[in-house]
Scaffold this motif. Structure first.
Motif, PDB file in Angstrom:
ATOM      1  N   ALA A  26       4.527  48.269  84.733  1.00  0.00           N
ATOM      2  CA  ALA A  26       5.515  48.899  85.454  1.00  0.00           C
ATOM      3  C   ALA A  26       6.276  47.647  85.857  1.00  0.00           C
ATOM      4  CB  ALA A  26       4.788  49.482  86.575  1.00  0.00           C
ATOM      5  N   ALA A  27       5.893  46.419  86.331  1.00  0.00           N
ATOM      6  CA  ALA A  27       6.717  45.403  86.831  1.00  0.00           C
ATOM      7  C   ALA A  27       7.194  44.791  85.688  1.00  0.00           C
ATOM      8  CB  ALA A  27       5.852  44.421  87.497  1.00  0.00           C
ATOM      9  N   VAL A  28       6.663  44.868  84.472  1.00  0.00           N
ATOM     10  CA  VAL A  28       7.333  44.260  83.206  1.00  0.00           C
ATOM     11  C   VAL A  28       8.628  45.014  82.843  1.00  0.00           C
ATOM     12  CG1 VAL A  28       7.030  43.766  80.851  1.00  0.00           C
ATOM     13  CG2 VAL A  28       5.334  43.043  82.502  1.00  0.00           C
ATOM     14  N   ALA A  29       8.304  46.473  82.878  1.00  0.00           N
ATOM     15  CA  ALA A  29       9.474  47.263  82.427  1.00  0.00           C
ATOM     16  C   ALA A  29      10.564  47.394  83.616  1.00  0.00           C
ATOM     17  CB  ALA A  29       8.890  48.718  82.277  1.00  0.00           C
ATOM     18  N   ALA A  30      10.180  47.208  84.727  1.00  0.00           N
ATOM     19  CA  ALA A  30      11.153  47.253  85.816  1.00  0.00           C
ATOM     20  C   ALA A  30      12.062  45.940  85.689  1.00  0.00           C
ATOM     21  CB  ALA A  30      10.612  47.420  87.156  1.00  0.00           C
ATOM     22  N   GLY A  31      11.226  44.732  85.600  1.00  0.00           N
ATOM     23  CA  GLY A  31      12.061  43.599  85.269  1.00  0.00           C
ATOM     24  C   GLY A  31      13.211  43.420  83.978  1.00  0.00           C
ATOM     25  N   MET A  32      12.434  43.913  82.994  1.00  0.00           N
ATOM     26  CA  MET A  32      13.377  43.944  81.757  1.00  0.00           C
ATOM     27  C   MET A  32      14.716  44.754  82.178  1.00  0.00           C
ATOM     28  SD  MET A  32      10.825  44.926  78.761  1.00  0.00           S
ATOM     29  CE  MET A  32      12.012  44.953  77.440  1.00  0.00           C
ATOM     30  N   LEU A  33      14.548  45.838  82.775  1.00  0.00           N
ATOM     31  CA  LEU A  33      15.930  46.552  83.153  1.00  0.00           C
ATOM     32  C   LEU A  33      16.666  46.057  83.986  1.00  0.00           C
ATOM     33  CD1 LEU A  33      14.103  50.005  82.889  1.00  0.00           C
ATOM     34  CD2 LEU A  33      16.030  49.380  81.704  1.00  0.00           C
ATOM     35  N   ARG A  34      16.015  44.982  85.068  1.00  0.00           N
ATOM     36  CA  ARG A  34      16.807  44.179  86.012  1.00  0.00           C
ATOM     37  C   ARG A  34      17.284  43.025  85.209  1.00  0.00           C
ATOM     38  NH1 ARG A  34      15.929  45.153  91.610  1.00  0.00           N
ATOM     39  NH2 ARG A  34      16.639  43.269  92.092  1.00  0.00           N
ATOM     40  N   GLY A  35      17.137  42.796  83.965  1.00  0.00           N
ATOM     41  CA  GLY A  35      17.724  41.768  83.294  1.00  0.00           C
ATOM     42  C   GLY A  35      17.050  40.509  83.621  1.00  0.00           C
ATOM     43  N   LEU A  36      15.778  40.437  84.060  1.00  0.00           N
ATOM     44  CA  LEU A  36      15.111  39.209  84.330  1.00  0.00           C
ATOM     45  C   LEU A  36      14.904  38.308  83.260  1.00  0.00           C
ATOM     46  CD1 LEU A  36      12.465  40.245  86.820  1.00  0.00           C
ATOM     47  CD2 LEU A  36      14.870  39.734  87.402  1.00  0.00           C
ATOM     48  N   SER A  37      14.902  37.031  83.486  1.00  0.00           N
ATOM     49  CA  SER A  37      14.572  35.997  82.457  1.00  0.00           C
ATOM     50  C   SER A  37      13.113  36.153  82.299  1.00  0.00           C
ATOM     51  CB  SER A  37      15.129  34.674  82.788  1.00  0.00           C
ATOM     52  OG  SER A  37      14.233  34.199  84.077  1.00  0.00           O
ATOM     53  N   ALA A  38      12.570  35.124  81.105  1.00  0.00           N
ATOM     54  CA  ALA A  38      11.088  35.139  80.792  1.00  0.00           C
ATOM     55  C   ALA A  38      10.410  34.569  81.782  1.00  0.00           C
ATOM     56  CB  ALA A  38      10.939  34.371  79.553  1.00  0.00           C
ATOM     57  N   ALA A  39      11.206  33.621  82.616  1.00  0.00           N
ATOM     58  CA  ALA A  39      10.424  32.860  83.623  1.00  0.00           C
ATOM     59  C   ALA A  39      10.136  33.985  84.847  1.00  0.00           C
ATOM     60  CB  ALA A  39      11.274  31.562  84.068  1.00  0.00           C
ATOM     61  N   ARG A  40      11.475  34.557  85.130  1.00  0.00           N
ATOM     62  CA  ARG A  40      11.137  35.532  86.223  1.00  0.00           C
ATOM     63  C   ARG A  40      10.305  36.858  85.796  1.00  0.00           C
ATOM     64  NH1 ARG A  40      16.075  35.509  90.437  1.00  0.00           N
ATOM     65  NH2 ARG A  40      16.135  33.017  90.748  1.00  0.00           N
ATOM     66  N   GLY A  68      13.222  38.935  91.158  1.00  0.00           N
ATOM     67  CA  GLY A  68      14.383  39.128  90.796  1.00  0.00           C
ATOM     68  C   GLY A  68      15.318  38.066  91.896  1.00  0.00           C
ATOM     69  N   ASN A  69      14.777  38.146  93.021  1.00  0.00           N
ATOM     70  CA  ASN A  69      15.305  37.677  94.206  1.00  0.00           C
ATOM     71  C   ASN A  69      14.688  36.395  94.669  1.00  0.00           C
ATOM     72  OD1 ASN A  69      17.357  39.430  95.295  1.00  0.00           O
ATOM     73  ND2 ASN A  69      15.780  40.879  95.406  1.00  0.00           N
ATOM     74  N   GLY A  70      13.693  35.808  93.673  1.00  0.00           N
ATOM     75  CA  GLY A  70      13.210  34.386  93.935  1.00  0.00           C
ATOM     76  C   GLY A  70      11.675  34.352  94.194  1.00  0.00           C
ATOM     77  N   ILE A  71      11.222  35.309  94.485  1.00  0.00           N
ATOM     78  CA  ILE A  71       9.626  35.232  94.760  1.00  0.00           C
ATOM     79  C   ILE A  71       8.891  34.741  93.355  1.00  0.00           C
ATOM     80  CG2 ILE A  71       7.544  36.375  95.625  1.00  0.00           C
ATOM     81  CD1 ILE A  71       9.192  35.538  97.810  1.00  0.00           C
ATOM     82  N   THR A  72       7.999  33.776  93.451  1.00  0.00           N
ATOM     83  CA  THR A  72       7.388  33.447  92.213  1.00  0.00           C
ATOM     84  C   THR A  72       5.836  33.727  92.220  1.00  0.00           C
ATOM     85  OG1 THR A  72       7.021  31.039  93.337  1.00  0.00           O
ATOM     86  CG2 THR A  72       8.932  31.354  91.888  1.00  0.00           C
ATOM     87  N   GLY A  73       5.390  33.791  91.138  1.00  0.00           N
ATOM     88  CA  GLY A  73       3.900  34.118  90.762  1.00  0.00           C
ATOM     89  C   GLY A  73       3.308  33.055  90.144  1.00  0.00           C
ATOM     90  N   PRO A  74       2.019  32.904  89.941  1.00  0.00           N
ATOM     91  CA  PRO A  74       1.254  32.008  89.355  1.00  0.00           C
ATOM     92  C   PRO A  74       1.369  32.035  87.841  1.00  0.00           C
ATOM     93  CG  PRO A  74      -0.306  33.351  90.397  1.00  0.00           C
ATOM     94  CD  PRO A  74       0.979  33.775  90.939  1.00  0.00           C
ATOM     95  N   PRO A  75       1.776  31.502  86.974  1.00  0.00           N
ATOM     96  CA  PRO A  75       1.747  31.594  85.489  1.00  0.00           C
ATOM     97  C   PRO A  75       0.063  32.027  84.922  1.00  0.00           C
ATOM     98  CG  PRO A  75       2.107  29.121  85.886  1.00  0.00           C
ATOM     99  CD  PRO A  75       2.087  29.981  87.246  1.00  0.00           C
ATOM    100  N   THR A  76      -0.684  31.336  85.683  1.00  0.00           N
ATOM    101  CA  THR A  76      -2.329  31.502  85.047  1.00  0.00           C
ATOM    102  C   THR A  76      -2.839  32.794  85.871  1.00  0.00           C
ATOM    103  OG1 THR A  76      -2.962  30.028  86.951  1.00  0.00           O
ATOM    104  CG2 THR A  76      -2.571  28.944  84.820  1.00  0.00           C
TER     105      THR A  76
END
Length: 467
Positions: free
Chosen positions: A167-181, A226-234
């Motif tokens: 769900a987060a991936v789908a929502a992020g795509m629709l918000r126009g997030l970059s691969a990093a975000r 989208g607003n700048g919170i980051t998550g661990p890539p691992t």
């Protein structure tokens, strides 16, 4: 790249380049199925309770809650619509992970698509990738040797956990997030997914909100990323990552990225034709085949229902209660009752909601026939399970004739798919519980156009005005 980064890169690539029309059309069928399930569940108590809760929260009018003229914040609309989608256990299933991916991903995508006024193709692509991510995470937790989900074996609802990430991936795509975000959205969502399945064992309605909470959490995770919170890539494979935390050492990390973008795990999704436990479906199909042979139920003396051995505890035990269901809901988990109802003639595609009321399961003719059904473990069915939920029905007639129907591939699955007409018939059966046939037809036409020119906001506008 880490697995989460590879998923984020795929999501960005698809958002930019789009998917083939055939895959977008496949998504439209899933959306139609899900919206019908939502409309059919509007009067269910869990949905009513969640509706009251999100109305208490209030907030900005961003997205439509199905069944209400009131618009809600996108996370709240995703929560309520996800609860509706899963309330009747009529939503699609991925095998062998036994996930319900669409019920978590589509409500999240629908809410954010309305919020951002996304196009139909963008929405379709987001749903496709979100569902794929969900299924791949489910397969990472599938134990091939023991033929079961490690998530479920440890008391966790895989849909609620994996569906949050999808769900987060789908929502992020629709918000126009970059691969990093998008990678951060995955990392954030992995801290939010949860679901305990003790209610399956001892009762409670909490399981019905799991898909809604996954949708809600996914929308929130994408917004935070989208607003700048980051998550661990691992976050998936790390020492304290999702798979090790939920599955211990029993996970297949390669399942997350194996042939990513080339092979679609979501092609293994099954659409339910009957509103009852999925383990009963092949038995229902076998009974319908017997019925099509013009067999008079009155001359049936004995029926043997062969199923996978693990299925018996769900649809056959205790046998006295399964032959005489305690309620309409209980009847949906009964092998003997569902076989009897199908032989005598049910609604919809073979059985409908009307076949699972308290009145229907008390019908003397159905109970008399159910009393003649004996469920047993069948070796071939056990071997195939859980890649399919097969069954074999053996019927003995009064003159000694023995008939047999073996169903190896479930109706609604990739080897035995529902036709477009069947999907529409199921949708209309469901939608009729909340809207008239004209509205249902208009909704179906709009959903069909998602792959080309329909905007999701047009669908939610119609839902808002018609219910």
């Amino acid at each position: 790249m880490t697995p989460a980064e590879r998923l984020g890169a795929l999501a960005e690539l698809v958002a930019n380049d789009g998917l083939p029309a055939s895959r977008r059309s496949d998504v439209a069928g899933r959306v139609l199925d899900l919206l019908g399930n939502c409309l059919a569940a509007l009067s269910e108590r869990p949905a009513e309770a969640v509706a009251a809760t999100v109305e208490e929260w209030g907030g900005s009018p961003q997205a439509t809650a199905i069944g209400s003229a009131t618009r809600l914040p996108a996370p709240s609309a995703a929560l309520l619509n996800g609860v509706l989608a899963h309330s009747l256990d009529f939503d699609d299933t991925h095998l062998p992970s036994v996930l319900h991916p669409s019920a978590a991903v589509v409500p999240a995508a629908l809410a954010v698509a309305e919020q951002t006024d996304a196009s139909g193709p963008a929405f379709s692509d987001a749903v496709a990738v979100g569902v794929e991510v969900t299924c791949r995470l489910g397969m990472a937790g599938y134990d091939e040797q023991n033929a079961n989900s490690v998530f479920f074996d440890r008391g966790q609802h895989a849909t609620a956990i994996c569906g949050t990430v999808g769900a987060a991936v789908a929502a992020g795509m629709l918000r126009g997030l970059s691969a990093a975000r998008l990678t951060s959205a995955i990392g954030i969502a992995c801290s939010m997914g949860s679901g305990i399945i003790e209610a399956n064992r001892t009762g409670g309605t909490v399981k019905r909100i799991h898909c809604g909470w996954a949708a809600h959490a996914g929308v929130v995770a994408a917004a935070l990323a989208g607003n700048g919170i980051t998550g661990p890539p691992t976050v998936l494979e790390g020492r304290f990552g999702l798979l090790r935390a939920f599955c211990g050492d029993r996970f297949d990390l390669e399942a997350v990225t194996r042939d990513l973008g080339e092979r679609w795990e979501s092609d293994r999704i099954f659409v339910k034709p009957y509103p009852c436990n999925h383990f009963t479906h092949a038995g229902v199909e076998a009974a319908l085949r017997i019925r099509r042979r013009d067999v008079d139920p009155a001359i049936i003396t004995e029926l043997t229902l062969g199923v996978p051995e693990p299925v018996l505890r769900t649809i056959a035990e205790p046998i006295e209660d399964k032959r005489r269901p305690l309620s309409g809901y209980h009847g949906a988990f009964s092998g003997p009752y569902t076989v009897a109802a199908a032989l005598l003639g049910g609604g919809g595609l073979g059985l409908s909601h009307a076949d699972f009321t308290d009145t229907a399961v008390a019908d003397p003719a159905r109970l008399a026939l159910a009393a003649r059904v004996t469920p047993v473990a069948d070796p071939e069915c056990t071997r195939i399970f859980p890649h399919q939920f097969p069954a074999v029905l053996t019927v003995r007639l009064a003159d000694g004739t023995v008939l047999e129907e073996r169903v190896r591939h479930n109706l609604g699955g990739p080897e035995n798919p529902l036709s477009a007409a069947d999907l529409t018939a199921k949708f209309r059966m469901n939608a009729r519980r909340a809207v008239d046939d004209a509205v249902a037809a208009e909704l179906a036409a709009l959903v069909t156009g998602l792959a080309s020119d329909t905007r999701p906001a047009a669908i939610t506008c119609l839902l808002r005005s018609a219910t």
